[in-house]
Design an enzyme around this catalytic site. Structure first.
Site, mmCIF file in Angstrom:
data_model
loop_
_atom_site.group_PDB
_atom_site.id
_atom_site.type_symbol
_atom_site.label_atom_id
_atom_site.label_comp_id
_atom_site.label_asym_id
_atom_site.label_seq_id
_atom_site.Cartn_x
_atom_site.Cartn_y
_atom_site.Cartn_z
ATOM 1 N N LYS A 105 -12.657 12.626 -15.965
ATOM 2 C CA LYS A 105 -13.535 12.748 -14.737
ATOM 3 C C LYS A 105 -12.896 11.962 -13.443
ATOM 4 O O LYS A 105 -11.345 11.545 -13.703
ATOM 5 C CB LYS A 105 -15.021 11.797 -14.422
ATOM 6 N N ARG A 116 -28.608 2.674 -13.870
ATOM 7 C CA ARG A 116 -28.523 3.764 -13.009
ATOM 8 C C ARG A 116 -28.427 4.830 -12.903
ATOM 9 O O ARG A 116 -29.148 5.569 -12.697
ATOM 10 C CB ARG A 116 -26.120 3.385 -13.523
ATOM 11 N N TYR A 139 1.124 -5.759 11.177
ATOM 12 C CA TYR A 139 -0.073 -6.204 12.252
ATOM 13 C C TYR A 139 -0.600 -7.243 12.334
ATOM 14 O O TYR A 139 -0.418 -7.837 10.760
ATOM 15 C CB TYR A 139 -1.151 -4.658 11.259
ATOM 16 N N MET A 152 -0.533 1.731 6.806
ATOM 17 C CA MET A 152 -1.307 3.347 5.860
ATOM 18 C C MET A 152 0.112 3.536 5.633
ATOM 19 O O MET A 152 -0.117 4.386 4.575
ATOM 20 C CB MET A 152 -0.720 4.016 8.148
#
Ligand SMILES: *Cc1c(COP(=O)(O)O)cnc(C)c1O
Length: 368
Positions: free
Chosen positions: A41, A135, A256, A309
């Site tokens: 998956k 679940r 930052y 980023m």
């Protein structure tokens, strides 16, 4: 890929298909009386369905598990005769799409069972039984109602399965509870195959292998036995290149919001990879909280400041100058810096690390 096109990418993800196949064989050897399947998956845990499935097929794997029908379609294209189970089950109205690609839904709710009984054309399916995770899967009252109403007799149930909630923690009492509950359910379906084990389950002494196992993480080099030496081979190697270096004075802030400050004069290297590449921003290294590391010339270097980023800054003060030059390759996963350690530095698990691996990397496959 040529040198020229290689230099268009700042980061490189190398996937070792021989190590992947070897990991599958190691898991298969742990369960000699069962069939070892593979969970592919989420694009084979980020490693690429189109490459991973054929490699596992050549190793002998015949049964694949995915989460979504769209993933089953991709598996079918590269594995025409494999058995494919879709773990997330049957979304309303999707039965005909299952027929089109010959995949089997893993049914886990009364509504899904009713729909497949009507639209499944008698084709194979699996039944997911909940044994404590709450679940997916039939709880005990739904299961009892199904049996009382004989709804399952209108289905061709090929596989009955359940999923561990804490198999990587051997002494968690949930494991024995789930094993016991599943043993009781298994008796109700003598004809169907049974499946219990995920990766860590292969190393859990109290868990019987049954007929078919469902390893995912360990195939891709994740450690199925946290806290013990990893019995699997590393599959993924992630590298990025240094864009520039600088020396900052004591007290200067980096990145930052200046969340990291130099203690003494430090040499920094900025590398060509950030959260847009799937490297978690939670690996930021601040004055208050440690974060990620990378290997530069074999030396483990901490990040400095927040992950941006497209960029990460490393403190390379301890690296010989010749190894921390512009263009040099830095290792983010691999060469002994293993996936689980890297994930811990980003306050997450290796599963999330792998499945986040971005599309902006240059990818290469070796082996086979
Ligand atoms: C993802 C998944 C697995 C594989 O688990 P790993 O821990 O990656 O081995 C097996 N079974 C089910 C139901 C899953 O959702």
């Amino acid at each position: 890929m040529s040198q020229a096109s290689g230099s268009e990418f700042g980061a490189h993800l190398a996937i070792d298909l021989d190590a992947l196949a070897e990991n599958w064989r190691r898991l298969a050897r742990r369960v000699p009386i069962a069939e070892c399947g593979a969970v592919v998956k989420a694009n084979a845990y980020g490693c690429g369905i189109e490459e991973v499935v054929p490699a596992l097929g050549r190793a002998g794997c015949r049964t694949f598990f995915v989460a979504h029908l769209s993933e089953a379609r991709r598996v079918r294209k590269v594995a025409p005769s494999a058995t494919i189970y879709v773990l997330n089950g049957l979304l309303p109205g999707s039965a005909s799409a299952y027929h089109a690609i010959g995949a089997r839904p893993v049914l886990g709710a009364p509504e899904e069972i009713a729909e497949w009984a009507l639209e499944g054309r008698g084709r194979g399916c699996a039944l997911h039984v909940d044994t404590g995770m709450n679940r997916l899967g039939l709880g005990s009252s739904d299961l009892q109602r199904m049996i009382d109403g004989a709804a399952h007799e209108r289905l061709d149930i090929r596989l009955v399965m359940t999923h561990f909630s804490a198999a990587e923690v051997p002494d968690d009492p949930a494991n024995l509870r789930q094993v016991t509950r599943f043993a009781n359910v298994a008796d109700v379906f003598p004809e169907a195959g049974k499946s219990l084990l995920n990766s860590s389950g292969h190393f859990l002494d109290i868990a019987p292998p049954y007929d078919l196992t469902r390893p995912g993480y360990a195939l891709y080099g994740g450690n199925p036995v946290p806290g013990q030496p990893n019995p699997m081979q590393p599959v993924v190697r992630l590298t990025a290149r240094i864009l520039q270096t600088r020396v900052v004075a004591d007290g200067e802030g980096v990145g930052y919001n200046s969340r990291w400050h130099a203690r003494g004069s430090r040499k920094l290297a900025t590398i060509c990879l950030g959260y847009a590449d799937g490297y978690p921003r939670n690996a930021s290294y601040t004055d208050a909280l440690p974060g990620g590391h990378a290997l530069v010339g074999g030396v483990l270097c901490p990040f400095a400041g927040t992950v941006s980023m497209d960029l990460i800054v490393l403190d390379v003060s301890d690296v010989p100058a010749a190894d921390s030059v512009r263009g040099a390759e830095v290792v983010l996963i691999g060469d002994g810096l293993d996936l689980d350690t890297v994930a811990a530095g980003a306050k997450t698990v290796g599963y999330e690390m792998l499945t986040s691996l971005g599309r902006r990397y240059q990818r290469s496959y070796s082996g086979q």
